[in-house]
Write an enzyme that holds these catalytic residues in place. Structure first.
Site, PDB file in Angstrom:
ATOM      1  N   CYS A  15      38.517  32.925  47.901  1.00 46.80           N
ATOM      2  CA  CYS A  15      37.809  33.554  49.016  1.00 46.80           C
ATOM      3  C   CYS A  15      37.298  32.426  49.895  1.00 46.80           C
ATOM      4  CB  CYS A  15      36.659  34.414  48.507  1.00 46.80           C
ATOM      5  SG  CYS A  15      35.831  35.214  49.863  1.00 46.80           S
ATOM      6  N   HIS A  57      37.373  41.909  45.130  1.00 53.48           N
ATOM      7  CA  HIS A  57      37.416  40.502  44.733  1.00 53.48           C
ATOM      8  C   HIS A  57      36.443  40.311  43.568  1.00 53.48           C
ATOM      9  CE1 HIS A  57      39.658  38.446  48.168  1.00 53.48           C
ATOM     10  NE2 HIS A  57      39.836  39.745  48.318  1.00 53.48           N
ATOM     11  N   ARG A  60      51.235  37.802  49.693  1.00 57.09           N
ATOM     12  CA  ARG A  60      50.636  37.591  51.022  1.00 57.09           C
ATOM     13  C   ARG A  60      49.182  37.120  50.924  1.00 57.09           C
ATOM     14  NH1 ARG A  60      46.402  38.533  54.298  1.00 57.09           N
ATOM     15  NH2 ARG A  60      46.185  40.629  53.422  1.00 57.09           N
ATOM     16  N   ASP A  61      48.285  37.998  50.530  1.00 54.21           N
ATOM     17  CA  ASP A  61      46.866  37.677  50.461  1.00 54.21           C
ATOM     18  C   ASP A  61      46.602  36.564  49.452  1.00 54.21           C
ATOM     19  OD1 ASP A  61      44.163  37.849  50.945  1.00 54.21           O
ATOM     20  OD2 ASP A  61      43.847  39.719  49.860  1.00 54.21           O
ATOM     21  N   ASN A  68      41.055  37.691  44.625  1.00 52.68           N
ATOM     22  CA  ASN A  68      41.365  39.065  44.240  1.00 52.68           C
ATOM     23  C   ASN A  68      41.299  39.249  42.731  1.00 52.68           C
ATOM     24  OD1 ASN A  68      42.454  40.212  46.885  1.00 52.68           O
ATOM     25  ND2 ASN A  68      43.667  38.362  46.675  1.00 52.68           N
ATOM     26  N   HIS A  85      39.957  47.626  47.125  1.00 50.62           N
ATOM     27  CA  HIS A  85      40.443  46.234  47.116  1.00 50.62           C
ATOM     28  C   HIS A  85      39.240  45.354  46.767  1.00 50.62           C
ATOM     29  CE1 HIS A  85      42.924  42.904  49.191  1.00 50.62           C
ATOM     30  NE2 HIS A  85      41.831  42.331  48.739  1.00 50.62           N
TER      31      HIS A  85
END
Length: 302
Positions: free
Chosen positions: A240, A209, A15-16, A249, A207
């Site tokens: 990003c 990055h 997804r992300d 990520n 979470h």
């Protein structure tokens, strides 16, 4: 220092990781990626999002992907639902958990969704209620918890404020996300502690990055606070969009290698995980962003 004995990782790659890809990724490839992740031992996978295809065309095949995955007992499949319309579309796919999101930055909230933090959480209240009525778990993602592309540094109090609002509408657990990857260990610990004032240690995840190369340091800092839930993305998928040329990520492979080296149990087979990352990287036509995968693939080739 006493670290958690085990860690659970949610892979957000499908997804992300893929949502901002310009090239269309076929549903069959996304399904295969989810399959490979669960083969590698992942117990939580963020599969897709139910957003308007006008805004995120890559996720237009959400129902097809959810219908195509081979579900396994003991694996939790989550989806992002930004509003009631998205939630209603998602329900038919029977997700185990839905994800709603809010920012710890007023400027980010205004620029992204045209409303204040408080208004954004208020909008999610009916979505959370509908999920609870349907027996679906709810996770809240808090973005920009240490830094914002518009506002700069974010005070931990802002993180606490969003966590409190999310708790108030019934969100069951939260992700503390360093969305633009500017965080450093002490700042990340303070952001996590602000969320932990409202949620238990079992209900808070990190979470991170890797824009500034701090994601693994920040993972270690989170472990020191006792956090044992993390999100990462296979092959480091996901750029990003708010930081030019930034990586996205932290790669799941890199996090797993760190944890295994510390003797922390993950239940993940690193070799199979590297294969999953190689599969999606080959499809996208570019090398993996995982440093560990690059090193071990070179070793394998040798």
């Amino acid at each position: 220092m006493k670290y958690p004995a085990r860690v659970k990782i949610i892979d957000v790659g499908p997804r992300d990781g893929l949502q901002n890809e310009k090239q269309p990724v076929p549903a069959a490839v996304k399904i295969e990626l989810v399959q490979r992740l669960q083969d590698a031992g992942l117990k939580e996978i963020e599969v897709t999002s139910y957003v308007s295809p006008k805004w995120v065309p890559q996720m237009a095949d959400n129902a097809e992907v959810m219908a195509g995955i081979e579900r396994r007992s003991g694996v939790l499949y989550s989806v992002l639902t930004p509003n009631l319309k998205g939630f209603e579309a998602a329900v038919a796919s029977k997700p185990d958990e839905i994800v709603v999101f809010g920012a710890a930055s007023e400027a980010f909230s205004q620029k992204n969704i045209n409303c204040s933090i408080a208004e954004s959480i208020e909008r999610f209240a009916p979505v959370v209620q509908a999920a609870m009525d349907a027996g679906i778990a709810v996770r809240g993602a808090i973005s920009c918890t240490v830094g914002c592309p518009y506002e700069g540094e974010i005070a931990p109090e802002k993180v606490g404020y969003v966590a409190q609002l999310m708790k108030g509408i019934g969100v069951q657990r939260v992700d503390v996300a360093d969305t633009i990857g500017v965080g450093t260990p002490i700042k990340v610990q303070k952001a996590l502690e602000a969320a932990l004032a409202h949620f238990s240690i079992d209900q808070v995840s990190g979470h991170f990055h890797d824009t500034y190369g701090q994601a693994l340091s920040n993972t270690l800092a989170a472990l020191e606070v006792g956090v044992w839930n993390f999100q990462s993305s296979v092959a480091g998928l996901g750029g990003c969009p708010y930081a030019k040329g930034a990586t996205g990520n932290v790669a799941t492979e890199d996090v797993v290698y760190l944890l295994q080296g510390m003797g922390i149990e993950t239940g993940i087979d690193l070799d199979k995980l590297i294969d999953a990352g190689q599969f999606i990287s080959d499809h996208l036509g570019r090398p993996t962003q995982s440093r560990v995968a690059k090193a071990l693939l070179t070793k394998r080739a040798g």
